[in-house]
Design a protein around this motif. Sequence first.
Motif, PDB file in Angstrom:
ATOM      1  N   LEU A 117       0.812  -1.214   0.000  1.00  6.99           N
ATOM      2  CA  LEU A 117       0.000   0.000   0.000  1.00  6.99           C
ATOM      3  C   LEU A 117       0.849   1.269   0.000  1.00  6.99           C
ATOM      4  O   LEU A 117       0.304   2.372   0.070  1.00  6.99           O
ATOM      5  CB  LEU A 117      -0.932   0.002   1.213  1.00  6.99           C
ATOM      6  CG  LEU A 117      -2.002  -1.086   1.232  1.00  6.99           C
ATOM      7  CD1 LEU A 117      -2.828  -1.007   2.513  1.00  6.99           C
ATOM      8  CD2 LEU A 117      -2.919  -0.980   0.016  1.00  6.99           C
ATOM      9  N   ARG A 147      -6.383   1.441   3.466  1.00  3.33           N
ATOM     10  CA  ARG A 147      -5.734   2.588   4.118  1.00  3.33           C
ATOM     11  C   ARG A 147      -6.711   3.272   5.064  1.00  3.33           C
ATOM     12  O   ARG A 147      -7.775   3.733   4.648  1.00  3.33           O
ATOM     13  CB  ARG A 147      -5.260   3.585   3.067  1.00  3.33           C
ATOM     14  CG  ARG A 147      -4.115   3.111   2.212  1.00  3.33           C
ATOM     15  CD  ARG A 147      -3.734   4.169   1.202  1.00  3.33           C
ATOM     16  NE  ARG A 147      -3.455   5.470   1.849  1.00  3.33           N
ATOM     17  CZ  ARG A 147      -2.418   6.233   1.530  1.00  3.33           C
ATOM     18  NH1 ARG A 147      -1.564   5.844   0.610  1.00  3.33           N
ATOM     19  NH2 ARG A 147      -2.237   7.392   2.127  1.00  3.33           N
ATOM     20  N   SER A 212      -6.150   0.326  -6.970  1.00  6.37           N
ATOM     21  CA  SER A 212      -5.663   1.705  -6.936  1.00  6.37           C
ATOM     22  C   SER A 212      -6.766   2.667  -7.340  1.00  6.37           C
ATOM     23  O   SER A 212      -7.732   2.293  -8.019  1.00  6.37           O
ATOM     24  CB  SER A 212      -4.464   1.880  -7.878  1.00  6.37           C
ATOM     25  OG  SER A 212      -3.428   0.973  -7.546  1.00  6.37           O
ATOM     26  N   PRO A 218      -2.339   3.229  -4.250  1.00 10.30           N
ATOM     27  CA  PRO A 218      -2.942   1.994  -3.739  1.00 10.30           C
ATOM     28  C   PRO A 218      -3.948   2.297  -2.638  1.00 10.30           C
ATOM     29  O   PRO A 218      -3.667   3.075  -1.720  1.00 10.30           O
ATOM     30  CB  PRO A 218      -1.743   1.217  -3.184  1.00 10.30           C
ATOM     31  CG  PRO A 218      -0.556   1.784  -3.876  1.00 10.30           C
ATOM     32  CD  PRO A 218      -0.876   3.243  -4.084  1.00 10.30           C
ATOM     33  N   GLU A 220      -6.332  -0.488  -1.534  1.00 11.53           N
ATOM     34  CA  GLU A 220      -6.777  -1.704  -0.853  1.00 11.53           C
ATOM     35  C   GLU A 220      -5.958  -2.890  -1.341  1.00 11.53           C
ATOM     36  O   GLU A 220      -5.693  -3.040  -2.529  1.00 11.53           O
ATOM     37  CB  GLU A 220      -8.260  -1.924  -1.176  1.00 11.53           C
ATOM     38  CG  GLU A 220      -8.823  -3.266  -0.802  1.00 11.53           C
ATOM     39  CD  GLU A 220     -10.040  -3.628  -1.653  1.00 11.53           C
ATOM     40  OE1 GLU A 220     -11.055  -4.017  -1.071  1.00 11.53           O
ATOM     41  OE2 GLU A 220      -9.963  -3.530  -2.901  1.00 11.53           O
ATOM     42  N   TYR A 221      -5.540  -3.725  -0.399  1.00 12.68           N
ATOM     43  CA  TYR A 221      -4.935  -5.018  -0.719  1.00 12.68           C
ATOM     44  C   TYR A 221      -5.846  -6.093  -0.142  1.00 12.68           C
ATOM     45  O   TYR A 221      -6.251  -6.022   1.014  1.00 12.68           O
ATOM     46  CB  TYR A 221      -3.533  -5.131  -0.129  1.00 12.68           C
ATOM     47  CG  TYR A 221      -3.006  -6.550  -0.096  1.00 12.68           C
ATOM     48  CD1 TYR A 221      -2.799  -7.255  -1.278  1.00 12.68           C
ATOM     49  CD2 TYR A 221      -2.754  -7.189   1.110  1.00 12.68           C
ATOM     50  CE1 TYR A 221      -2.337  -8.564  -1.249  1.00 12.68           C
ATOM     51  CE2 TYR A 221      -2.285  -8.493   1.145  1.00 12.68           C
ATOM     52  CZ  TYR A 221      -2.079  -9.176  -0.032  1.00 12.68           C
ATOM     53  OH  TYR A 221      -1.637 -10.467  -0.005  1.00 12.68           O
TER      54      TYR A 221
END
Length: 279
Positions: A117, A147, A212, A218, A220-221
């Motif tokens: 992120l 985030r 993204s 970025p 969110e993962y």
Amino acid sequence: MKADEPGAVLKRERVRDFILDLVESHHPGDAIPSERALCAQLGVSRPTLRAAVDELVAAGLLVREHGRGMFVAPEKITQELVSGQQAMTVPQSSGAWSSRLLEFTTIPAGARVGRKLRLSPAAEIVYVARLRLVDGSPMAIEHLHIRADLVPTLSAQELEAGDLYEHLREQHGVQVQEAVQAIEPTVVTRAEAELLDVPELSPALLFERLTSDTTGRPVEYVHSIYRGDRYRIVSRLTLGPSAAAPPATPGHHPGIPPGDFADRDTTASSTRGDIQSTP
């Protein structure tokens, strides 16, 4: 530790992330600390640590050698499938999708998620684990890392109902545009099997996605485990000149919740290939 015990999912997630960070910071063939040393370092039980190690061994990221220890596995051969227009389509899937929250908290990003992120390891993220259901039956376990500075008022209700990316856009001013997603075969751990109502070590699909926004930041993962008995992957490749790409069909495919990206300009998407779900 049972699958529904408070904090159990988060503890397993943190152990998994720590070991993954070890793998990603070493070279193929490098040794990593023993299970006993890792248990002492992380302050977790041997079964919790072993479950994470077993998952990474099954995924081909770690290798156990009897009498010698654990080592980083050889690099995988990756083939990228790209359509002619690099467009993502979203085939329709039947059934009513819903979510049940397993974990919802704010935590430090840590080294691995922070790198993805582009955040400091100490920066805060919102961690969410949720069980995805179709017509009331469990289909997938999603682990979201968002985030925290972008979603200070994110609520449990937004995570359990509706389109998350629509909530991000309308409630938090976050416009997602692009996603890069990887898919690998794996097997479910005992805890995952309990949640998904399948036998331990059943085949599954592991989805990892980095999303993204319109500025390339970025947002969110996500990594998700989908039941392998309910999905297959179909890639549609353009091998030569063709007519204009057909419009995307609103719907759902594994790894991306229903509705997400469905109304986006397909030329802006960077997910590779055409992914089709088959309930």
